[in-house]
Design an enzyme around this catalytic site. Structure first.
Site, mmCIF file in Angstrom:
data_model
loop_
_atom_site.group_PDB
_atom_site.id
_atom_site.type_symbol
_atom_site.label_atom_id
_atom_site.label_comp_id
_atom_site.label_asym_id
_atom_site.label_seq_id
_atom_site.Cartn_x
_atom_site.Cartn_y
_atom_site.Cartn_z
ATOM 1 N N TRP A 104 0.825 -1.211 0.000
ATOM 2 C CA TRP A 104 0.000 0.000 0.000
ATOM 3 C C TRP A 104 0.850 1.248 0.000
ATOM 4 O O TRP A 104 0.540 2.225 -0.684
ATOM 5 C CB TRP A 104 -0.989 -0.020 1.171
ATOM 6 C CG TRP A 104 -1.917 -1.190 1.074
ATOM 7 C CD1 TRP A 104 -1.995 -2.255 1.932
ATOM 8 C CD2 TRP A 104 -2.870 -1.463 0.023
ATOM 9 N NE1 TRP A 104 -2.934 -3.144 1.488
ATOM 10 C CE2 TRP A 104 -3.488 -2.696 0.332
ATOM 11 C CE3 TRP A 104 -3.253 -0.788 -1.131
ATOM 12 C CZ2 TRP A 104 -4.476 -3.268 -0.475
ATOM 13 C CZ3 TRP A 104 -4.242 -1.347 -1.952
ATOM 14 C CH2 TRP A 104 -4.835 -2.576 -1.612
ATOM 15 N N ASP A 173 -2.024 6.468 6.092
ATOM 16 C CA ASP A 173 -3.054 5.551 5.611
ATOM 17 C C ASP A 173 -3.348 4.594 6.760
ATOM 18 O O ASP A 173 -2.509 3.790 7.143
ATOM 19 C CB ASP A 173 -2.523 4.798 4.389
ATOM 20 C CG ASP A 173 -3.486 3.729 3.890
ATOM 21 O OD1 ASP A 173 -4.585 3.583 4.459
ATOM 22 O OD2 ASP A 173 -3.131 3.030 2.914
ATOM 23 N N LYS A 197 -12.472 -2.284 6.472
ATOM 24 C CA LYS A 197 -11.771 -3.185 7.379
ATOM 25 C C LYS A 197 -12.288 -3.035 8.807
ATOM 26 O O LYS A 197 -12.750 -3.987 9.391
ATOM 27 C CB LYS A 197 -10.268 -2.951 7.304
ATOM 28 C CG LYS A 197 -9.657 -3.660 6.103
ATOM 29 C CD LYS A 197 -8.881 -2.770 5.196
ATOM 30 C CE LYS A 197 -8.546 -3.497 3.889
ATOM 31 N NZ LYS A 197 -7.899 -2.621 2.933
HETATM 32 C C1 LIG Z 1 -7.207 -2.232 1.829
HETATM 33 C C2 LIG Z 1 -6.201 -1.159 1.910
HETATM 34 C C3 LIG Z 1 -6.120 -0.155 0.938
HETATM 35 C C4 LIG Z 1 -6.986 -0.133 -0.289
HETATM 36 O O1 LIG Z 1 -8.173 0.462 -0.003
HETATM 37 P P1 LIG Z 1 -9.287 0.694 -1.150
HETATM 38 O O2 LIG Z 1 -10.412 1.203 -0.340
HETATM 39 O O3 LIG Z 1 -9.540 -0.622 -1.799
HETATM 40 O O4 LIG Z 1 -8.751 1.684 -2.101
HETATM 41 C C5 LIG Z 1 -5.178 0.834 1.115
HETATM 42 N N1 LIG Z 1 -4.357 0.845 2.176
HETATM 43 C C6 LIG Z 1 -4.391 -0.108 3.125
HETATM 44 C C7 LIG Z 1 -3.475 -0.050 4.290
HETATM 45 C C8 LIG Z 1 -5.323 -1.135 3.014
HETATM 46 O O5 LIG Z 1 -5.374 -2.094 3.966
#
Ligand SMILES: *Cc1c(COP(=O)(O)O)cnc(C)c1O
Length: 362
Positions: A104, A173, A197
């Site tokens: 990511w 993030d 999540k």
């Molecule tokens: C799942 C995830 C993403 C991707 O998120 P989307 O909503 O599919 O764009 C980005 N960063 C992390 C840390 C993730 O776990």
């Protein structure tokens, strides 16, 4: 119906708190005497205003945000944020620092690259296949921001202490650990995360942005890519995924009122992770894949002695009502995602199953 539900260890979209699903079920056909479901009401109605404003207020209370922080609901997932962050917060003449701890972070860096934005990857754990969180990083004092990924969903690592970046704001993030623990928000210029999540279904991304960051935004950004648009319209510039926001509202209410806030949430998550890791540590059969001090409380990654045994393990676990244990397709192995909504009993059931499997196959 509910007794047929499995323990769902999927990485995302992921398990939701049962009381939240039940509340949604109860309100499905007639939301608060409106004679309509939430999906059928206007995003301009006072009913929906109440939903989004309640979600924002709960966010502020749970994270202890003061007036400097703005809560936005955005579309395009965390993945669009990778592009919007340098577009909005990296003006000409400035550079940003990125720490690369896996897939990511790599994707976030790529979006700065695509836009030809000046940036430095100041640390990376790629040398050991992202099995750890880098320490003692030399940050640039004049960077516009430092971007990190607080929890590396795929490899199973997590920042347990955020770095000291001086006056440079951290942008994190937090897709896979947002609202999973208490947070010292003062270090951050922005945190963001896809809801799917820890706090809801897919389709909505939450961002918490400090006031001063908005001043960095240059003119000429298309409206839907400009954070100011969302700020000025309380995230209602266009039609947002209303049902996803409603679900987030209910999950935040569950964290606040049923779990008892972020301290209690963190305690529960810690207990789950320790239960699972201490069994893995005690076993010669199962093997963790990350450095002990970097391991994630959300995504527990592990291997078995062979790929054949891993396949068998995942299959038999699924048949025993323990779903979603397959590792990410890019890394293989096994991964148990134990986000907020995974009950302690689910982790205990998993450990019992692992013990039985080890006995039969070890
Ligand atoms: C799942 C995830 C993403 C991707 O998120 P989307 O909503 O599919 O764009 C980005 N960063 C992390 C840390 C993730 O776990």
């Amino acid at each position: 119906m509910t007794e047929k539900r499995i323990y769902n260890f999927n990485p995302g979209p992921a398990t939701l708190p049962l009381p939240v699903l039940e509340e949604m079920q109860k309100e499905m056909l007639n939301y608060q005497e409106s004679g309509m479901s939430v999906m059928e009401i206007s995003h301009r109605s006072s009913l929906f205003d109440n939903i989004i404003n309640d979600a924002i207020e709960r966010t502020k209370r749970l994270l202890g945000l003061d007036d400097r922080f703005q809560v936005l609901f955005l579309q395009g997932g965390a993945s669009l944020q990778f592009a919007m962050i340098p577009m909005n917060f990296l003006p000409d003449g400035k550079s940003a620092d990125y720490v690369n701890t896996g897939t990511w972070s790599t994707k976030a860096i790529k979006e700065a690259e695509i836009q030809n934005k000046s940036h430095h990857v100041v640390a990376s754990s790629e040398d050991r296949d992202f099995a750890y969180i880098p320490k003692n990083i030399g940050f640039n004092k004049d960077a516009a921001f430092v971007h990190i990924t607080s929890n590396n969903t795929i490899k199973g690592t997590q920042w347990h202490e955020f770095p000291d970046t001086g006056d440079v704001p951290i942008i994190s993030d937090m897709s896979s650990d947002i609202f999973s623990r208490q947070l010292d928000i003062d270090k951050f210029g922005m945190i963001y995360g896809g809801a799917q999540k820890n706090i809801g279904p897919s389709g909505i991304c939450m961002a918490i942005i400090r006031d001063d960051m908005f001043k960095l935004i240059p003119a000429g950004i298309p409206s839907m890519l400009d954070y100011n648009t969302f700020l000025k319209k309380n995230s209602l510039y266009n039609t947002p995924p209303t049902f996803s926001i409603y679900t987030v509202q209910l999950v935040l209410k569950w964290i606040e009122e049923t779990v008892g806030g972020l301290a209690a949430m963190e305690q529960r998550n810690r207990e789950k992770a320790e239960t699972l890791y201490s069994y893995i540590d005690s076993s010669d059969f199962f093997r963790g894949t990350t450095d002990t001090d970097s391991r994630s409380f959300m995504n527990v990654t592990f291997r078995l002695p062979s790929e054949d045994l891993e396949k068998k393990f995942i299959e038999e676990a699924t048949n025993s009502g323990l779903g979603g244990l397959k590792g990410h397709r890019s890394v293989g192995g096994c991964r148990a995602s134990i986000y907020n909504a995974m009950p302690v009993e689910g982790v205990k059931a998993l450990v019992e199953f692992m013990q039985k499997f080890e006995k039969a196959n070890g």
